[in-house]
Design a protein around this motif. Sequence first.
Motif, PDB file in Angstrom:
ATOM      1  N   VAL A 106     -12.538  33.752  26.491  1.00 50.90           N
ATOM      2  CA  VAL A 106     -11.673  33.762  27.591  1.00 50.90           C
ATOM      3  C   VAL A 106     -11.140  35.211  27.973  1.00 50.90           C
ATOM      4  N   PRO A 107     -10.537  35.902  27.162  1.00 52.80           N
ATOM      5  CA  PRO A 107     -10.154  37.165  27.906  1.00 52.80           C
ATOM      6  C   PRO A 107     -11.230  38.113  28.362  1.00 52.80           C
ATOM      7  N   ALA A 108     -12.505  38.078  28.130  1.00 51.20           N
ATOM      8  CA  ALA A 108     -13.558  38.737  28.897  1.00 51.20           C
ATOM      9  C   ALA A 108     -13.754  38.096  30.176  1.00 51.20           C
ATOM     10  N   LEU A 109     -13.875  36.602  30.372  1.00 52.53           N
ATOM     11  CA  LEU A 109     -14.116  36.111  31.437  1.00 52.53           C
ATOM     12  C   LEU A 109     -13.185  36.141  32.570  1.00 52.53           C
ATOM     13  N   LEU A 110     -11.585  36.198  31.985  1.00 61.48           N
ATOM     14  CA  LEU A 110     -10.762  36.349  32.979  1.00 61.48           C
ATOM     15  C   LEU A 110     -10.443  37.820  33.541  1.00 61.48           C
ATOM     16  N   ALA A 111     -10.766  38.695  32.625  1.00 61.66           N
ATOM     17  CA  ALA A 111     -10.920  40.085  33.191  1.00 61.66           C
ATOM     18  C   ALA A 111     -11.973  40.509  34.320  1.00 61.66           C
ATOM     19  N   LEU A 112     -13.206  39.830  34.077  1.00 61.79           N
ATOM     20  CA  LEU A 112     -14.163  40.159  34.784  1.00 61.79           C
ATOM     21  C   LEU A 112     -14.047  39.304  36.049  1.00 61.79           C
ATOM     22  N   GLY A 113     -13.570  38.199  35.766  1.00 62.74           N
ATOM     23  CA  GLY A 113     -13.257  37.248  36.998  1.00 62.74           C
ATOM     24  C   GLY A 113     -12.447  37.782  37.801  1.00 62.74           C
ATOM     25  N   GLU A 114     -11.309  38.257  37.459  1.00 62.23           N
ATOM     26  CA  GLU A 114     -10.485  39.205  38.435  1.00 62.23           C
ATOM     27  C   GLU A 114     -10.905  40.478  38.907  1.00 62.23           C
ATOM     28  N   ALA A 115     -11.805  41.171  38.210  1.00 62.78           N
ATOM     29  CA  ALA A 115     -12.225  42.257  38.783  1.00 62.78           C
ATOM     30  C   ALA A 115     -13.405  42.457  39.720  1.00 62.78           C
ATOM     31  N   TYR A 116     -14.196  41.195  39.576  1.00 62.51           N
ATOM     32  CA  TYR A 116     -15.375  41.107  40.270  1.00 62.51           C
ATOM     33  C   TYR A 116     -15.592  39.913  41.023  1.00 62.51           C
ATOM     34  N   GLY A 117     -14.385  38.826  40.914  1.00 65.58           N
ATOM     35  CA  GLY A 117     -14.282  37.773  41.662  1.00 65.58           C
ATOM     36  C   GLY A 117     -15.071  36.623  41.120  1.00 65.58           C
ATOM     37  N   ALA A 118     -14.347  35.407  40.698  1.00 63.58           N
ATOM     38  CA  ALA A 118     -15.259  34.250  40.344  1.00 63.58           C
ATOM     39  C   ALA A 118     -14.072  33.226  40.472  1.00 63.58           C
ATOM     40  N   SER A 119     -14.630  31.985  40.651  1.00 66.43           N
ATOM     41  CA  SER A 119     -13.966  30.661  40.573  1.00 66.43           C
ATOM     42  C   SER A 119     -13.763  30.044  39.360  1.00 66.43           C
ATOM     43  N   GLY A 120     -12.894  28.851  39.439  1.00 72.61           N
ATOM     44  CA  GLY A 120     -12.655  28.135  38.210  1.00 72.61           C
ATOM     45  C   GLY A 120     -13.961  27.509  37.625  1.00 72.61           C
ATOM     46  N   SER A 121     -14.662  27.135  38.808  1.00 67.68           N
ATOM     47  CA  SER A 121     -15.936  26.515  38.608  1.00 67.68           C
ATOM     48  C   SER A 121     -16.835  27.483  37.801  1.00 67.68           C
ATOM     49  N   GLU A 122     -16.869  28.512  38.332  1.00 69.91           N
ATOM     50  CA  GLU A 122     -17.902  29.440  37.755  1.00 69.91           C
ATOM     51  C   GLU A 122     -17.432  30.050  36.262  1.00 69.91           C
ATOM     52  N   LEU A 123     -16.170  29.971  35.995  1.00 70.97           N
ATOM     53  CA  LEU A 123     -15.411  30.260  34.774  1.00 70.97           C
ATOM     54  C   LEU A 123     -15.902  29.362  33.853  1.00 70.97           C
ATOM     55  N   LEU A 124     -15.644  28.040  34.205  1.00 74.27           N
ATOM     56  CA  LEU A 124     -16.318  26.799  33.362  1.00 74.27           C
ATOM     57  C   LEU A 124     -17.667  27.212  32.887  1.00 74.27           C
ATOM     58  N   LEU A 125     -18.317  27.247  33.880  1.00 76.30           N
ATOM     59  CA  LEU A 125     -19.985  27.315  33.258  1.00 76.30           C
ATOM     60  C   LEU A 125     -20.172  28.453  32.437  1.00 76.30           C
ATOM     61  N   ALA A 126     -19.563  29.467  32.743  1.00 81.94           N
ATOM     62  CA  ALA A 126     -19.726  30.676  31.907  1.00 81.94           C
ATOM     63  C   ALA A 126     -19.230  30.560  30.554  1.00 81.94           C
ATOM     64  N   TYR A 127     -18.234  29.884  30.541  1.00 82.44           N
ATOM     65  CA  TYR A 127     -17.365  29.733  29.272  1.00 82.44           C
ATOM     66  C   TYR A 127     -18.288  28.690  28.366  1.00 82.44           C
ATOM     67  N   VAL A 128     -18.711  27.580  28.990  1.00 83.62           N
ATOM     68  CA  VAL A 128     -19.894  26.895  28.147  1.00 83.62           C
ATOM     69  C   VAL A 128     -21.030  27.691  27.580  1.00 83.62           C
ATOM     70  N   ALA A 129     -21.545  28.455  28.834  1.00 85.45           N
ATOM     71  CA  ALA A 129     -22.562  29.158  28.155  1.00 85.45           C
ATOM     72  C   ALA A 129     -22.544  30.116  26.928  1.00 85.45           C
ATOM     73  N   GLY A 130     -21.252  30.618  26.975  1.00 83.31           N
ATOM     74  CA  GLY A 130     -20.983  31.481  26.007  1.00 83.31           C
ATOM     75  C   GLY A 130     -20.641  31.032  24.682  1.00 83.31           C
ATOM     76  N   PHE A 131     -20.094  29.752  24.799  1.00 80.49           N
ATOM     77  CA  PHE A 131     -19.702  28.646  23.536  1.00 80.49           C
ATOM     78  C   PHE A 131     -20.965  28.438  22.880  1.00 80.49           C
ATOM     79  N   GLU A 132     -22.208  28.069  24.035  1.00 83.00           N
ATOM     80  CA  GLU A 132     -23.281  27.538  23.199  1.00 83.00           C
ATOM     81  C   GLU A 132     -24.067  28.465  22.661  1.00 83.00           C
ATOM     82  N   THR A 133     -23.837  29.798  23.282  1.00 83.86           N
ATOM     83  CA  THR A 133     -24.749  30.974  22.705  1.00 83.86           C
ATOM     84  C   THR A 133     -24.051  31.425  21.201  1.00 83.86           C
ATOM     85  N   GLU A 134     -22.857  31.344  21.086  1.00 85.60           N
ATOM     86  CA  GLU A 134     -22.223  31.965  19.943  1.00 85.60           C
ATOM     87  C   GLU A 134     -22.483  30.726  18.807  1.00 85.60           C
TER      88      GLU A 134
END
Length: 461
Positions: A106-134
């Motif tokens: 979450v800290p990585a996603l919040l930071a990159l989302g603010e810096a480069y622009g992302a929506s809540g929906s994109e945050l959800l998908l990226a989070y699930v992808a990272g969760f699945e990977t680890e």
Amino acid sequence: MTLARDLAAAVSAMDRTDLDGDAVRWAQLGIADAIACAIAGSREAAPRLAMAAAGADREEGPCLLLGLGRRTGPLSAALVNGVAAHALDFDDVNDVLGGHPSAPLVPALLALGEAYGASGSELLLAYVAGFETECKIGLAVNFHHYDKGWHPTATLGVFGAAAASAKLLQLSEEETATALSIAASFASGLKANFGTMTKPLHVGHASRNGAFAALLAREGFTAGESAFEHEMGFFEVYNGAGTYDASRVLGEWADPLSVVEPGVGVKPYPCCGSTHAPIDAVRALVSAKDIAPEDIVSVRVLAHPSRIPHIDRPEVRTGLEGKFSIQYCVARAVHDGALRLTHFEDGQATEAAVQALMPGVSIEPGVPRESDERLAVRVEIATRDGATHDWRVEEAIGTGGARSPIPEPDFRAKFHDCCERVLSADATDRLYTLCGDLDGVASISDLTATAAEGAHAAVAG
């Protein structure tokens, strides 16, 4: 093809339509829990010291340091917020990972989302992808990896952070593979540092480095293609021959999604997850048998051997040490009936009445090391009348994710308890609502703006 490339293909192929209602619900819970824990953790010394040491207090940027009312660059924000998210050891857990899945993501996603622009929906998908990977890498290496002394939240979480960051930044399959290979050289974290500020530093480091790996890959940085399976790669170096099964990473990919099964284990107590089942057992037994603290002669905890080394801490001087002491946590549960954030403040850790109960608390193996009963515990309480009472817990409430979910009112209470250390009650309510409907959040900056507003309002008030 290499595992990094195959894994990158799986991450790249994930789509928002792949997330059903359960996946969205669990993802929103994990994201909300990490944000709340980071806001509460911002009051601790560790993130503030990390901020100063990294120069984040002198760096200007678009990314909010949660609870600290300052904005900095994305990598510094991922580092400091990652430390804060784990500073209280109150963040979520997952037994397949063998650690805390959301704090590196979450800290990585919040930071990159603010810096480069992302929506809540994109945050959800990226989070699930990272969760699945680890978690799927965890499926391949645990529990030898965990028992060997690595801190999987960091050593595996860095891969989750890299995959999640790559997904949020919409990297190509090749770039995502490079990010994962770079992350293999960033993996670090030893359990010898549990009970100190270095444990949450592991998480901040993993979050920052996962984001950094993705940014490096985006710029065209190179890495070894076989960073996982090479004879001097991650699996052989971190685990060793015969102690991992790389086929499980993709062989069980998204079948089911790890965020759904076993899910997000939300901690009701702000201490090491290995203490939670004993705490539940003690609380249940004391309540059922109406046992008063002064009636107790001894408390014997019988647990899986893998749980014991990092929580068998008979002497406690600080609140941080108390989080990793079964003696302190059980004594506090007996004395107070529950464990709250305030119980792990330094002055509370040395409270005489609790310290007096601690010598009577012991922990020992209750099953052989090869047993699958890693989550179950049995507690025996001997009382002054000569009786011995026992209670068994199969799995701690909340921490088992889908198997033993935390009730929504309890989670809401935890969210408010954490956030209102820093935020106004109104800002906390608004932040909770935003986290519960991330598809409706147009920009991640809306989340952080609410946290920043609330922090200022709380200070002003």
